[in-house]
Design an enzyme around this catalytic site. Structure first.
Site, mmCIF file in Angstrom:
data_model
loop_
_atom_site.group_PDB
_atom_site.id
_atom_site.type_symbol
_atom_site.label_atom_id
_atom_site.label_comp_id
_atom_site.label_asym_id
_atom_site.label_seq_id
_atom_site.Cartn_x
_atom_site.Cartn_y
_atom_site.Cartn_z
ATOM 1 N N LYS A 1 0.840 -1.208 0.000
ATOM 2 C CA LYS A 1 0.000 0.000 0.000
ATOM 3 C C LYS A 1 0.878 1.263 0.000
ATOM 4 O O LYS A 1 0.604 2.219 -0.725
ATOM 5 C CB LYS A 1 -0.923 -0.008 1.230
ATOM 6 N N GLN B 1 -4.985 -1.637 9.921
ATOM 7 C CA GLN B 1 -4.653 -2.915 9.286
ATOM 8 C C GLN B 1 -5.166 -4.062 10.158
ATOM 9 O O GLN B 1 -4.800 -4.190 11.320
ATOM 10 C CB GLN B 1 -3.129 -3.016 9.100
ATOM 11 N N ASP C 1 -11.319 2.533 3.965
ATOM 12 C CA ASP C 1 -11.576 1.093 3.816
ATOM 13 C C ASP C 1 -13.087 0.824 3.738
ATOM 14 O O ASP C 1 -13.504 -0.286 3.411
ATOM 15 C CB ASP C 1 -11.012 0.316 5.022
#
Ligand code: NDP
Length: 322
Positions: free
Chosen positions: A76, A120, A145
């Protein structure tokens, strides 16, 4: 006039040459994600020029030190750097308590220079931490997200313009668009109902005007349901579960699965396969995504897309305030 082969190349789709009998056109996530990243890079450059050096910024918050998370995060960060997004990795030790993680999230929420924040998952902590509480503490305006209840609720109501769409299903939609097959009026089947893949995929297809059936581990007649799908999206986490003979002739097949199976011919002793049995499904499908190289690269590209979108919304909001 463009030849079919040239057009296919531009679209990131190509004929499947793996076997003489193969008929499916392969939808390449590698090519499509590259196109998305190039577009985003141009948009970021334009933003920088127009707003005196302004750049979108993303924070990736990690708890602990899992090897797989480290790998995903580095992918990422690399993608962000290539596009011109300022990305910061905040790593908290595995001894961090829930309250400490919440405090970090709230402080990033309040920082106007950050436009996107992702936590995460899974968290690698020695303490009990409520994942739901964590994802719901991320400000919905920075939740790139798309995992907070606010964003999930907006998506389920069809308010697509005012939410962040979870990256994997958003990437699947982009791949479906690449086929040129119209979703409206089609029968779509989604296997899986998780918050990150199946449930948002159902919502996206529904609000793209498909008639959607969502299957899960208690679905009694899976092969029969799959056989009705003009568009099939699979996110079950079961290696090669969907067999080619289940698939409707000409269907669009999108495989989100990432499964490692033993393979003595590989140096690592294993290889990655999807949730669809590719060899047999590619002989019946009209379009199919490979694993690897299908949905996977799209997930990261869509995270970047959401981050750029968040920065654009931030600029718009601040311009309107002036
Ligand atoms: P989850 O384990 O959270 O969810 C799996 C879903 O599949 C559940 O809804 C489950 O049903 C359903 N399911 C499991 N077994 C069966 C079965 N035999 N028949 C029908 N349905 C079944 O997984 P995720 O949604 O997180 O991930 C799904 C897959 O996608 C995984 O392979 C994962 O690695 C991959 N993935 C890929 C990403 C990418 O970037 N390419 C990103 C995220 C995930 P129930 O609800 O009843 O338990």
């Amino acid at each position: 006039m463009l030849s079919l082969a040239t057009l296919s190349l531009r679209l990131g789709v190509s004929s499947c040459h793996g076997s003489r009998r193969s008929i499916a056109t392969v939808i390449s996530g590698i090519k499509t994600s590259k196109l998305v990243r190039e577009r985003l890079k141009a948009e970021v450059e334009a933003m920088k020029n127009q707003f005196s050096g302004f750049r979108p910024s993303l924070v990736v918050l990690q708890v602990g030190d899992r090897d797989d998370s480290n790998l995903y995060i580095s992918t990422k960060l690399k993608a962000a750097a290539e596009i011109g997004i300022e990305a910061k990795h905040v790593r908290l030790p595995s001894s961090t308590t829930q309250d400490e993680v919440l405090r970090s999230i709230r402080s990033i929420n309040e920082d106007d220079s950050v436009h996107g924040l992702i936590v995460q998952l899974p968290l690698d902590s020695v303490n009990a931490i409520d994942n739901e509480l964590i994802t719901d503490t991320v400000s919905p305006e920075k939740d790139v997200d798309g995992l907070s209840c606010i964003n999930a609720g907006k998506l389920s109501r069809g308010d697509l313009k005012h939410c962040f769409i979870p990256c994997t299903p958003n990437g699947c939609m982009e791949l479906i668009r690449q086929t040129g097959v119209s979703v409206a009026g089609k029968h779509a089947v989604v296997i899986g109902r998780s918050k990150i893949v199946g449930a948002p995929m159902h919502d996206l297809l529904l609000w793209s005007h498909a008639t959607v059936t969502t299957c899960h581990s208690k679905t009694a007649d899976l092969p029969e349901q799959v056989g009705r799908a003009d568009i099939l999206v699979v996110g079950a986490g079961r290696a090669e579960m969907v067999r080619g003979e289940w698939v409707k002739e000409g269907a669009v097949v999108i495989d989100c699965g990432i499964n490692h199976i033993p393979d003595a011919t590989k140096a690592s002793g294993k290889r990655v396969v999807g949730d669809v049995h590719y060899a047999s499904a590619s002989q019946r499908a009209g379009f199919i995504t490979p694993v690897p190289g299908g949905v996977g690269p799209m997930t990261v590209a869509m995270l970047m897309e959401n981050t750029v979108q968040s920065a654009q919304r931030f600029l718009l909001k601040n311009q309107l305030r002036r």
